[in-house]
Design an enzyme around this catalytic site. Structure first.
Site, PDB file in Angstrom:
ATOM      1  N   ASP A  63       6.253  -3.530 -12.709  1.00 25.73           N
ATOM      2  CA  ASP A  63       6.457  -4.441 -11.578  1.00 25.73           C
ATOM      3  C   ASP A  63       6.769  -5.862 -12.027  1.00 25.73           C
ATOM      4  O   ASP A  63       6.630  -6.204 -13.203  1.00 25.73           O
ATOM      5  CB  ASP A  63       5.231  -4.417 -10.652  1.00 25.73           C
ATOM      6  CG  ASP A  63       3.906  -4.491 -11.417  1.00 25.73           C
ATOM      7  OD1 ASP A  63       3.910  -4.930 -12.581  1.00 25.73           O
ATOM      8  OD2 ASP A  63       2.874  -4.118 -10.852  1.00 25.73           O
ATOM      9  N   ASP A 132      -8.193  -3.210  -4.763  1.00 29.39           N
ATOM     10  CA  ASP A 132      -7.954  -2.495  -3.500  1.00 29.39           C
ATOM     11  C   ASP A 132      -7.357  -1.102  -3.736  1.00 29.39           C
ATOM     12  O   ASP A 132      -6.881  -0.468  -2.804  1.00 29.39           O
ATOM     13  CB  ASP A 132      -7.039  -3.324  -2.587  1.00 29.39           C
ATOM     14  CG  ASP A 132      -5.668  -3.590  -3.199  1.00 29.39           C
ATOM     15  OD1 ASP A 132      -5.401  -3.119  -4.336  1.00 29.39           O
ATOM     16  OD2 ASP A 132      -4.845  -4.277  -2.560  1.00 29.39           O
ATOM     17  N   HIS A 134      -4.746  -0.411  -5.759  1.00 28.77           N
ATOM     18  CA  HIS A 134      -3.311  -0.337  -6.041  1.00 28.77           C
ATOM     19  C   HIS A 134      -3.041   0.029  -7.494  1.00 28.77           C
ATOM     20  O   HIS A 134      -3.838  -0.266  -8.379  1.00 28.77           O
ATOM     21  CB  HIS A 134      -2.566  -1.629  -5.635  1.00 28.77           C
ATOM     22  CG  HIS A 134      -2.775  -2.831  -6.501  1.00 28.77           C
ATOM     23  ND1 HIS A 134      -3.104  -4.068  -5.976  1.00 28.77           N
ATOM     24  CD2 HIS A 134      -2.658  -3.038  -7.829  1.00 28.77           C
ATOM     25  CE1 HIS A 134      -3.186  -4.952  -6.952  1.00 28.77           C
ATOM     26  NE2 HIS A 134      -2.926  -4.356  -8.100  1.00 28.77           N
ATOM     27  N   GLU A 139       0.401  -1.218  -2.756  1.00 33.21           N
ATOM     28  CA  GLU A 139      -0.790  -1.629  -2.006  1.00 33.21           C
ATOM     29  C   GLU A 139      -1.216  -0.528  -1.030  1.00 33.21           C
ATOM     30  O   GLU A 139      -0.433   0.382  -0.729  1.00 33.21           O
ATOM     31  CB  GLU A 139      -0.460  -2.905  -1.220  1.00 33.21           C
ATOM     32  CG  GLU A 139      -0.114  -4.118  -2.094  1.00 33.21           C
ATOM     33  CD  GLU A 139      -1.357  -4.771  -2.713  1.00 33.21           C
ATOM     34  OE1 GLU A 139      -2.306  -4.060  -3.074  1.00 33.21           O
ATOM     35  OE2 GLU A 139      -1.350  -6.011  -2.842  1.00 33.21           O
TER      36      GLU A 139
HETATM   37  C1  GLP Z   1      -1.819  -6.547 -11.129  1.00 33.39           C
HETATM   38  C2  GLP Z   1      -0.759  -5.594 -11.638  1.00 33.39           C
HETATM   39  C3  GLP Z   1      -1.300  -4.210 -11.731  1.00 33.39           C
HETATM   40  C4  GLP Z   1      -2.616  -4.225 -12.479  1.00 33.39           C
HETATM   41  C5  GLP Z   1      -3.611  -5.049 -11.743  1.00 33.39           C
HETATM   42  C6  GLP Z   1      -4.985  -5.072 -12.404  1.00 33.39           C
HETATM   43  O1  GLP Z   1      -2.001  -6.519  -9.773  1.00 33.39           O
HETATM   44  N1  GLP Z   1       0.421  -5.548 -10.847  1.00 33.39           N
HETATM   45  O2  GLP Z   1      -0.364  -3.387 -12.389  1.00 33.39           O
HETATM   46  O3  GLP Z   1      -3.079  -2.937 -12.592  1.00 33.39           O
HETATM   47  O4  GLP Z   1      -3.090  -6.341 -11.740  1.00 33.39           O
HETATM   48  O5  GLP Z   1      -5.141  -6.230 -13.146  1.00 33.39           O
HETATM   49  P1  GLP Z   1      -6.363  -6.632 -14.046  1.00 33.39           P
HETATM   50  O6  GLP Z   1      -6.278  -5.776 -15.264  1.00 33.39           O
HETATM   51  O7  GLP Z   1      -6.121  -8.062 -14.370  1.00 33.39           O
HETATM   52  O8  GLP Z   1      -7.581  -6.400 -13.271  1.00 33.39           O
END
Ligand code: GLP
Length: 257
Positions: A63, A132, A134, A139
């Site tokens: 992404d 959440d 995702h 989402e």
């Molecule tokens: C972002 C990314 C996700 C990732 C998520 C978790 O939202 N788009 O791909 O899984 O963060 O992030 P963290 O590892 O900082 O908790």
């Protein structure tokens, strides 16, 4: 779904790094699906410290924020250069990250999906987990068979990810993301999650119903998914003892598979 519970976040990140290392050693022209977020810092650090040949590896990121160019300091392009691409011998032309400035979004998404197909599909998809539920930026309420597209972030994700932006700078509302359908097409998925804040989403993903309200729960239908979490993230799992027992008794030859 294989669930591995480890004591510390460091152990989780290191095992994630080890699985990627084994994948590249086994197939030098592996096609990797890559993720961003804080959980991946240790994974990429581990990877960059190995004597690994990335010259034939291709990577596709999940992404990108829509509206941010590749050189924006908070873009996932920048994240990937800093944490991995500039530290290993991967060919820049073999690294794909969605273009946050794409004018024709639909065309760009189709081209990106086609590039994955032309590369032979993703061998190993690395995933983090949003609070959440995702994965990528799919989402809650995302279609569980969607392809790549533009999405609107929930207020919760915007609040959480605001920490990656300097004070005063508002983060984008839109993102480009591979869909759950693309993720499920990967030959193997490895999802990492650490910390108490992730515990409700981990429980919903592993033990809840398959539902668009927790997009990660779609991984229950994937034939080869490994979930690696620390004790804090495992706190709400009813089957935690069973998962620990399975991992403890896993035959040596099966470890890392
Ligand atoms: C972002 C990314 C996700 C990732 C998520 C978790 O939202 N788009 O791909 O899984 O963060 O992030 P963290 O590892 O900082 O908790």
């Amino acid at each position: 779904m294989e669930v591995i519970i480890l004591n510390t976040p460091q152990e989780v990140e290191e095992l994630g790094g080890k699985l990627l290392t084994e994948q590249i050693r086994k197939k030098r022209d592996s096609v990797l699906g890559l993720a961003t977020g804080a959980t991946m810092h240790g994974v990429y650090k581990y990877l960059a410290a190995q004597e690994l040949d990335f010259s034939a590896v291709k990577s596709f990121n999940l992404d990108e924020y829509y509206g941010l160019g590749a050189n924006h300091p908070c873009s996932y392009h920048t994240y990937m250069r800093q944490h991995l691409f500039d530290r290993v011998n991967i060919q820049p032309e073999n690294t794909y990250v969605p273009d946050g400035l794409a004018q024709d979004v639909e065309r760009h998404c189709l081209d990106y999906e086609q590039a994955i197909e032309q590369a032979g599909g993703i061998d190993l998809q690395l995933l983090g987990l949003g609070e959440d539920g995702h994965i990528g930026f799919n989402e809650p309420s995302s279609s569980l068979s969607a392809g790549m597209r533009i999405k609107t972030l929930t207020p919760m994700t915007r609040r959480t990810n605001q920490r990656d932006f300097p004070p005063g700078e508002t983060m984008p509302m839109h993102v480009l993301t591979l869909g759950i359908g693309n993720i499920l097409a990967a030959r193997r998925c490895v999802l990492l999650a650490n910390g108490a804040k992730k515990a409700p989403a981990v429980q919903a993903m592993v033990e809840g119903p398959i539902t668009a309200m927790c997009p990660a729960s779609a991984l229950q239908q994937h034939r080869s998914t490994t979930v690696i979490i620390d004790e804090a993230a495992a706190a709400f799992l009813q089957l935690a003892d069973y998962f620990r027992c399975v991992y403890e008794h896993k035959p040596e030859w099966q470890r890392g598979k």
